[in-house]
Design a protein around this motif. Structure first.
Motif, PDB file in Angstrom:
ATOM      1  N   LEU A   1      -1.846  -0.284  -3.050  1.00  0.00           N
ATOM      2  CA  LEU A   1      -0.796   0.816  -2.090  1.00  0.00           C
ATOM      3  C   LEU A   1       0.967   1.582  -2.281  1.00  0.00           C
ATOM      4  CD1 LEU A   1      -1.805  -2.195   0.709  1.00  0.00           C
ATOM      5  CD2 LEU A   1      -1.769  -0.332   0.875  1.00  0.00           C
ATOM      6  N   SER A   2       1.162   0.772  -3.554  1.00  0.00           N
ATOM      7  CA  SER A   2       2.621   1.284  -3.734  1.00  0.00           C
ATOM      8  C   SER A   2       2.544   2.936  -4.249  1.00  0.00           C
ATOM      9  CB  SER A   2       2.988   0.618  -4.688  1.00  0.00           C
ATOM     10  OG  SER A   2       2.744   0.590  -6.257  1.00  0.00           O
TER      11      SER A   2
ATOM     12  N   ARG B   1       0.335   4.792  -3.510  1.00  0.00           N
ATOM     13  CA  ARG B   1       0.273   5.512  -2.162  1.00  0.00           C
ATOM     14  C   ARG B   1       1.270   5.831  -1.116  1.00  0.00           C
ATOM     15  NH1 ARG B   1      -5.252   6.860  -0.352  1.00  0.00           N
ATOM     16  NH2 ARG B   1      -5.018   6.495   1.704  1.00  0.00           N
ATOM     17  N   THR B   2       1.925   5.173  -1.274  1.00  0.00           N
ATOM     18  CA  THR B   2       3.619   4.609  -0.164  1.00  0.00           C
ATOM     19  C   THR B   2       4.869   6.271  -0.133  1.00  0.00           C
ATOM     20  OG1 THR B   2       3.856   1.924  -1.069  1.00  0.00           O
ATOM     21  CG2 THR B   2       5.049   3.982   0.099  1.00  0.00           C
TER      22      THR B   2
ATOM     23  N   TRP C   1       8.128  -2.361  -1.887  1.00  0.00           N
ATOM     24  CA  TRP C   1       6.750  -3.620  -2.452  1.00  0.00           C
ATOM     25  C   TRP C   1       7.891  -4.101  -3.198  1.00  0.00           C
ATOM     26  CZ3 TRP C   1       3.366  -3.367   0.530  1.00  0.00           C
ATOM     27  CH2 TRP C   1       2.646  -2.307   1.263  1.00  0.00           C
TER      28      TRP C   1
ATOM     29  N   TRP D   1      -6.653   8.598   4.611  1.00  0.00           N
ATOM     30  CA  TRP D   1      -6.892   7.624   4.353  1.00  0.00           C
ATOM     31  C   TRP D   1      -8.427   7.471   4.705  1.00  0.00           C
ATOM     32  CZ3 TRP D   1      -6.021   2.997   2.490  1.00  0.00           C
ATOM     33  CH2 TRP D   1      -6.500   2.159   2.911  1.00  0.00           C
TER      34      TRP D   1
ATOM     35  N   PHE E   1     -10.678   3.800  -1.190  1.00  0.00           N
ATOM     36  CA  PHE E   1      -9.550   3.467  -1.806  1.00  0.00           C
ATOM     37  C   PHE E   1     -10.279   1.945  -2.082  1.00  0.00           C
ATOM     38  CE2 PHE E   1      -6.590  -0.545  -0.829  1.00  0.00           C
ATOM     39  CZ  PHE E   1      -5.699   0.146  -1.666  1.00  0.00           C
TER      40      PHE E   1
ATOM     41  N   LYS F   1      -2.400   1.164  -9.030  1.00  0.00           N
ATOM     42  CA  LYS F   1      -3.667   0.345  -8.974  1.00  0.00           C
ATOM     43  C   LYS F   1      -4.126   0.227 -10.194  1.00  0.00           C
ATOM     44  CE  LYS F   1      -6.648   3.066  -9.014  1.00  0.00           C
ATOM     45  NZ  LYS F   1      -7.624   3.421 -10.164  1.00  0.00           N
TER      46      LYS F   1
END
Length: 412
Positions: A79-80, A82-83, A93, A211, A216, A357
Motif C-alpha cells: 500500500l505504501s 502505491r501511496t 503509514w 486498482w 494486487f 511489498k
C-alpha cells in the motif's frame, strides 16, 4: 521528487537522516518488545484458565499475533508503494501505524481475559507493522547500496536499544498498565523526529496503476525459480530468526523454573542488557566493514555460526553464568547478522516499484518465526526433553540457516 522515488539511489544520506530513521525504528521495537519480553508473559500467567498452562496461553497469544504480522507487513508495504500522498509514500503509514500502535498498547493494558489479550496483541501487530514496513522501505528508497550496511547497522542498534528500552520500561515503571503506557508514549513520540524533519519522496498518481484486487494479490507471489537469490535469502533469515525466537520465547520461565532465579524479570533485563551491549559492539562495525570490503555472505555465515554455537552452549551449560556467556555471544553474532543481512536483503530486491511489498515479504521471515517458535517450543518443553532439548533444537536450526547462505549467487 517523483522520478527519484523510483530510481536506484546514488547520493549518500546524512547522519541526521540515519539517526532520525533509526530512532523511529527503535521506537517501534519498544512497542513490540516491552510486551513480548515481560508484559504478555505476566498477563498470560494471571489470565490463564484453570487447567491451562501459562506457556500454552503465551504461545497462543504470540502465535496468533504473529499470523496477523505475516499478512500486515507485506500488505502495508504494498500500500505504501502505491501511496501518492503530498507527504510521500512512507510517512503517512509511519504516522498512522505508530499512533494506532500506541492506542492498541493502551487497549491491551486493560485486558481481563485471554480473548481480550489476544485481540489486543493482534491490533498491536497490525498497526506497528504498518509503521515498520514503511520505515524499512525508506532504506532502499534513499540509501545507495554501498552505504546500506552502515545504515542497517544503525537501524539494528536502534532495534536492540528498542528491545532494551521496552524491557526496561516494562520492568521499571511498576505495574502492567504503567508499563504499557510508557511503551505507548515512547512509540508515538519516537517517530516524530523523522516524519517532522525529513521530507519523504513523493510518487505521482500517474505512476500508480489502476486498482485491481486480483493484480494486487497476485503481486505477493514471488517465484523462487525467477528470483532464487531472494528465496534463499528469505529462507536463511527465517531459520536464523526461528532459532532466536526459540531462545527468547520462554526466557522468563527458563530463569524462574529451570535456573530458580528469585527475580526472573530482573534476570531477563540483565541478560537483555548483556546481549545488547555485545550487539552494540558489533552491529555498526559489522555493517560498515561489509560496505568497505563489498561483501555480505561471509559476514552472515559466520555470524549465524556464532549464534548457533551460543545457543548450543545455553543447552549444555544451564547455569546463570552460562546464560550470561550465551547472551554475550548471541549479541556478538546477532549484531553482525542484523546489519549485514539487512543490506543483503535490499541487494536482492527485484524492482524499485515494489520495494515496500517485497521487503514486507522478506520481513515475513521475521514474523513467521513467532508462529513457528511456539508450535515447536511448547511440546518440546512440556513433553520432549525440556529446555535442554529446546535450545539444542534452536542451535541446529540456526546452523542450518547459516550454511544455506552459500546458495545465494548474486551477492558476494
Amino acid at each position: 521528487m517523483t522520478t527519484t522515488a523510483l530510481r536506484e539511489p546514488t547520493e549518500r544520506v546524512g547522519r541526521g537522516w540515519t539517526a532520525a530513521l533509526s530512532v523511529a525504528n527503535g521506537a517501534i521495537w519498544v512497542g513490540w518488545y516491552g510486551p513480548l519480553q515481560i508484559l504478555l508473559a505476566v498477563q498470560a500467567e494471571d489470565l490463564a484458565p484453570a487447567g491451562t498452562s501459562k506457556e500454552t496461553v503465551l504461545a497462543w497469544v504470540t502465535g496468533i499475533g504473529a499470523v496477523v504480522s505475516l499478512a500486515a507487513n507485506p500488505v502495508f508495504g504494498a500500500l505504501s508503494d502505491r501511496t501518492t500522498s503530498r507527504w510521500g509514500r512512507r510517512t503517512p503509514w509511519i504516522v498512522a501505524g505508530a499512533a494506532g500502535g500506541a492506542a492498541s498498547l493502551l487497549l491491551l493494558s486493560a485486558a481481563d481475559s485471554v480473548w481480550w489479550l489476544t485481540a489486543g496483541w493482534c491490533l498491536v501487530q497490525l498497526t506497528l507493522n504498518a509503521a515498520f514496513a514503511a520505515v524499512t522501505a525508506a532504506v532502499p528508497d534513499r540509501v545507495p547500496r554501498l552505504q546500506r550496511g552502515s545504515v542497517g547497522g544503525w537501524l539494528g542498534a536502534a532495534q536492540l536499544l528498542g528491545v532494551v528500552v521496552g524491557t526496561g520500561l516494562a520492568t521499571a515503571v511498576g505495574g502492567t498498565v504503567a508499563g504499557y503506557t510508557a511503551c505507548a508514549v515512547f512509540t508515538l513520540t519516537g517517530v516524530l523526529p523523522y516524519v517532522v524533519r525529513h521530507r519523504d519522496l513523493r510518487l505521482a498518481g500517474s505512476y500508480r496503476p489502476p486498482w485491481s484486487r486480483r493484480e494486487f494479490l497476485a503481486g505477493f507471489r514471488l517465484s523462487p525459480r525467477r528470483h532464487p537469490d531472494l528465496a534463499w535469502a528469505w529462507l536463511t533469515r527465517f531459520l536464523i530468526n526461528v532459532s532466536n525466537s526459540l531462545v527468547l520465547l520462554y526466557l522468563l520461565y527458563f530463569l524462574r523454573d529451570r535456573l530458580d532465579r528469585a527475580d526472573p524479570e530482573a534476570g531477563v533485563l540483565i541478560l537483555t542488557a548483556v546481549n545488547g551491549a555485545t550487539m552494540l559492539a558489533t552491529v555498526v562495525v559489522g555493517g560498515a566493514w561489509s560496505d568497505r570490503v563489498g561483501r555480505r555472505k561471509p559476514f552472515v555465515i559466520w555470524s549465524g555460526a556464532v549464534m548457533a554455537a551460543a545457543t548450543g552452549l545455553l543447552a549444555l551449560w544451564q547455569t546463570w553464568p552460562g546464560a550470561i556467556v550465551a547472551a554475550a555471544l548471541l549479541g556478538i553474532g546477532f549484531g553482525v547478522f542484523t546489519s549485514v543481512d539487512f543490506a543483503l536483503m535490499t541487494d536482492v530486491l527485484p524492482t524499485a516499484t515494489d520495494r515496500g511489498k517485497d521487503l514486507g515479504i522478506i520481513n515475513i521471515a521475521n514474523s513467521l518465526p513467532q508462529v513457528a517458535a511456539p508450535v515447536l517450543a511448547a511440546p518440546i518443553v512440556t513433553h520432549l526433553g525440556g529446555y535442554r532439548a529446546l535450545y539444542l533444537t534452536a542451535a541446529v536450526v540456526g546452523a542450518a540457516g547459516s550454511v544455506l547462505v552459500t546458495r545465494i549467487r548474486g551477492v558476494k
